[in-house]
Write a protein that holds these residues in place. Structure first.
Motif, PDB file in Angstrom:
ATOM      1  N   GLN A   1     -54.943  10.499 -24.181  1.00 16.63           N
ATOM      2  CA  GLN A   1     -54.398   9.687 -23.079  1.00 16.63           C
ATOM      3  C   GLN A   1     -52.899   9.938 -22.899  1.00 16.63           C
ATOM      4  OE1 GLN A   1     -55.336   5.598 -23.976  1.00 16.63           O
ATOM      5  NE2 GLN A   1     -57.528   5.958 -23.836  1.00 16.63           N
TER       6      GLN A   1
ATOM      7  N   GLY B   1     -65.191  -2.038 -21.387  1.00 16.54           N
ATOM      8  CA  GLY B   1     -64.675  -1.399 -22.603  1.00 16.54           C
ATOM      9  C   GLY B   1     -65.687  -0.574 -23.383  1.00 16.54           C
ATOM     10  N   VAL B   2     -66.759  -0.123 -22.725  1.00 18.30           N
ATOM     11  CA  VAL B   2     -67.787   0.632 -23.453  1.00 18.30           C
ATOM     12  C   VAL B   2     -67.529   2.138 -23.461  1.00 18.30           C
ATOM     13  CG1 VAL B   2     -69.609  -1.082 -23.105  1.00 18.30           C
ATOM     14  CG2 VAL B   2     -69.283   0.722 -21.409  1.00 18.30           C
TER      15      VAL B   2
ATOM     16  N   LEU C   1     -63.726   8.719 -32.273  1.00 19.97           N
ATOM     17  CA  LEU C   1     -62.981   9.961 -32.535  1.00 19.97           C
ATOM     18  C   LEU C   1     -61.547   9.690 -32.977  1.00 19.97           C
ATOM     19  CD1 LEU C   1     -64.561  11.971 -29.626  1.00 19.97           C
ATOM     20  CD2 LEU C   1     -64.683  12.628 -32.035  1.00 19.97           C
TER      21      LEU C   1
ATOM     22  N   LYS D   1     -66.679   3.951 -20.422  1.00 26.49           N
ATOM     23  CA  LYS D   1     -67.060   4.579 -19.142  1.00 26.49           C
ATOM     24  C   LYS D   1     -66.014   5.607 -18.703  1.00 26.49           C
ATOM     25  CE  LYS D   1     -67.219   0.471 -17.114  1.00 26.49           C
ATOM     26  NZ  LYS D   1     -67.241  -0.444 -18.264  1.00 26.49           N
ATOM     27  N   THR D   2     -64.763   5.147 -18.623  1.00 26.05           N
ATOM     28  CA  THR D   2     -63.692   6.009 -18.114  1.00 26.05           C
ATOM     29  C   THR D   2     -63.510   7.245 -18.994  1.00 26.05           C
ATOM     30  OG1 THR D   2     -62.603   4.080 -17.183  1.00 26.05           O
ATOM     31  CG2 THR D   2     -61.227   6.021 -17.540  1.00 26.05           C
ATOM     32  N   THR D   3     -63.552   7.032 -20.302  1.00 22.52           N
ATOM     33  CA  THR D   3     -63.373   8.147 -21.235  1.00 22.52           C
ATOM     34  C   THR D   3     -64.497   9.171 -21.046  1.00 22.52           C
ATOM     35  OG1 THR D   3     -62.450   6.527 -22.763  1.00 22.52           O
ATOM     36  CG2 THR D   3     -62.986   8.675 -23.679  1.00 22.52           C
TER      37      THR D   3
HETATM   38  N1  LIG Z   1     -65.189   8.065 -28.719  1.00 26.56           N
HETATM   39  C1  LIG Z   1     -64.098   7.301 -28.784  1.00 26.56           C
HETATM   40  N2  LIG Z   1     -63.342   7.262 -29.894  1.00 26.56           N
HETATM   41  C2  LIG Z   1     -62.252   6.474 -29.971  1.00 26.56           C
HETATM   42  N3  LIG Z   1     -61.850   5.667 -28.991  1.00 26.56           N
HETATM   43  C3  LIG Z   1     -62.549   5.665 -27.857  1.00 26.56           C
HETATM   44  C4  LIG Z   1     -63.703   6.476 -27.665  1.00 26.56           C
HETATM   45  N4  LIG Z   1     -64.204   6.243 -26.435  1.00 26.56           N
HETATM   46  C5  LIG Z   1     -63.387   5.349 -25.855  1.00 26.56           C
HETATM   47  N5  LIG Z   1     -62.391   4.991 -26.702  1.00 26.56           N
HETATM   48  C6  LIG Z   1     -61.333   4.009 -26.457  1.00 26.56           C
HETATM   49  O1  LIG Z   1     -61.931   2.766 -26.118  1.00 26.56           O
HETATM   50  C7  LIG Z   1     -61.190   2.095 -25.129  1.00 26.56           C
HETATM   51  C8  LIG Z   1     -62.103   1.723 -23.972  1.00 26.56           C
HETATM   52  O2  LIG Z   1     -62.542   2.937 -23.373  1.00 26.56           O
HETATM   53  P1  LIG Z   1     -62.661   3.083 -21.802  1.00 26.56           P
HETATM   54  O3  LIG Z   1     -61.403   2.622 -21.137  1.00 26.56           O
HETATM   55  O4  LIG Z   1     -63.130   4.448 -21.545  1.00 26.56           O
HETATM   56  O5  LIG Z   1     -63.822   2.016 -21.527  1.00 26.56           O
HETATM   57  P2  LIG Z   1     -64.341   1.480 -20.114  1.00 26.56           P
HETATM   58  O6  LIG Z   1     -65.774   1.167 -20.274  1.00 26.56           O
HETATM   59  O7  LIG Z   1     -63.980   2.421 -19.050  1.00 26.56           O
HETATM   60  O8  LIG Z   1     -63.492   0.140 -19.952  1.00 26.56           O
HETATM   61  P3  LIG Z   1     -63.454  -0.786 -18.629  1.00 26.56           P
HETATM   62  O9  LIG Z   1     -64.735  -1.561 -18.642  1.00 26.56           O
HETATM   63  O10 LIG Z   1     -62.243  -1.658 -18.834  1.00 26.56           O
HETATM   64  O11 LIG Z   1     -63.355   0.115 -17.433  1.00 26.56           O
HETATM   65  C9  LIG Z   1     -60.050   3.012 -24.731  1.00 26.56           C
HETATM   66  O12 LIG Z   1     -58.896   2.590 -25.393  1.00 26.56           O
HETATM   67  C10 LIG Z   1     -60.496   4.377 -25.251  1.00 26.56           C
HETATM   68  O13 LIG Z   1     -59.408   5.171 -25.642  1.00 26.56           O
END
Ligand SMILES: Nc1ncnc2c1ncn2[C@@H]1O[C@H](COP(=O)(O)OP(=O)(O)OP(=O)(O)O)[C@@H](O)[C@H]1O
Ligand SMILES: [Mg+2]
Length: 361
Positions: free
Chosen positions: A312, A38-39, A304, A41-43
């Protein structure tokens, strides 16, 4: 779209030219990894890849190597997603790459690459069944460490994928799940460079330590396996020739800012941890720094607000969301942030590759 007058944008274009002048052919494989979930990564993967593809003319392939398939769900339209995963078993996913190898048929014949026009990149979409193959990779790792042909072949599954796609792209980005498991190990051992997305919390400080330790152990174990390889002709030559996993830096995400007299500041509670990050990163990843003055900090992406979930539901990068109202402000902030991260990404890429070239010559 990015302002053509932005200095970050122009500088990034210049750095891309500098990279091209180095004469290296084939895509660079970059993985975005943090074993903390949830840090962001995907975003980061989806939006940085979109920035590079849409605004800097880079040819990008994004591989969704996370069984959660979040990146796939983000970038495909609802219809495309339903069309792919609505039936009993999906086809044209990363599972097609892994399955033949897992049943002893060797590497897959074709790569299931599809276009993602709104993001400007191509993708190999994810598959929840990837999780079922985690055991295979884990079992074969024991064999790989002893130099067994089957084990090494499985371990180099992603190497093989990269080699086959390399000539068509400038970059291959990997989105990975949050674990130190076998799939991620195989990707990290095949990639050219890695980026660490992180949140500003004490858990991320701890996660960085785990990343540093795991990478060290895996690289030593694989080096042994390669030394004792039963059949050296099976090893993917391109990937092994003088390669060294490079660390391009870290990006923090989702901190809160407050505005005073039109100046934005990071909220104090975040700042207290943020100031510790450079030291924490240096203490465990220093051996990856190309020079003592290397700055691994690629940038900070503040929270943001609703631009993230909106992008999304629209299956559109944050930098191209076209809605009006408050989105205009956050979108323009997102554009500036991603422009700056792209510029820093290329700066560090050049620094890391200059060092690795010097050490290999
Ligand atoms: N800069 C941002 N501003 C607001 N929300 C964000 C931002 N970056 C990410 N998020 C939100 O935080 C959540 C977690 O982001 P994301 O899925 O990219 O994390 P992840 O590290 O890929 O998670 P996982 O470990 O489950 O793969 C998502 O709901 C995403 O929309
Ligand atoms: Mg993710």
């Amino acid at each position: 779209m990015a302002s053509p007058k932005s200095t970050s944008h122009d500088h990034a274009l210049k750095l891309i030219q500098d990279l091209a002048d180095k004469g290296r052919s084939g895509a660079r494989a970059i993985c975005f990894f943090n074993n903390k979930g949830g840090v962001g990564k995907t975003t980061l993967v989806a939006n940085l890849a979109a920035q590079l593809a849409l605004n800097l003319n880079q040819r990008i392939l994004v591989v969704d190597a996370d069984p959660q398939c979040n990146l796939t769900q983000y970038v495909l339209t609802d219809n495309e997603f339903e069309g792919t995963y609505g039936g009993l078993s999906a086809t044209g996913t990363i599972y097609d790459v892994i399955h033949p190898l897992s049943i002893g048929k060797g590497y897959s014949r074709d790569l299931p690459i599809r276009k993602v026009p709104k993001f400007g990149f191509d993708a190999i979409i994810g598959d929840p069944r990837l999780a079922l193959k985690e055991d295979l990779l884990a079992q074969d790792w024991r064999d790989a460490k002893a130099g067994g042909t089957r084990g090494l072949r499985t371990t180099f599954l992603f190497s093989n994928l990269i080699d086959r796609a390399a000539e068509h792209y400038d970059f291959i980005f990997f989105d990975m799940g949050p674990s130190l498991g076998a799939i991620n190990r195989s990707i990290l051992l095949s990639a050219d460079h890695f980026v660490v997305p992180m949140s500003i919390d004490i858990f991320s400080l701890w996660a960085i330590k785990n990343i540093g330790q795991a990478l060290g152990v895996w690289q030593t174990e694989l080096a042994n396996g390669i030394r004792f390889a039963e059949d050296p002709s099976e090893l993917p030559r391109n990937r092994l020739k003088g390669r060294n996993l490079g660390f391009l830096g870290y990006v923090t995400q989702q901190h809160k800012e407050k505005s005073e007299n039109k100046v934005s500041r990071v909220v104090e509670a975040y700042n207290a941890i943020k100031t510790k990050l450079p030291h924490a990163v240096a203490s465990v990843l220093k051996s990856y720094f190309p020079s003592p003055t290397f700055d691994p900090h690629l940038g900070d992406i503040k929270h943001l607000a609703s631009l993230a979930p909106k992008s999304q539901t629209l299956h559109t990068p944050m930098i191209t969301v076209t809605l009006k109202g408050s989105y205009t402000v956050t979108r323009s902030q997102a554009r500036k942030i991603y422009e700056s991260i792209a510029e820093r990404f290329f700066e560090n890429l050049l620094a890391v590759e200059a060092k690795s070239k010097a050490s290999n010559s």
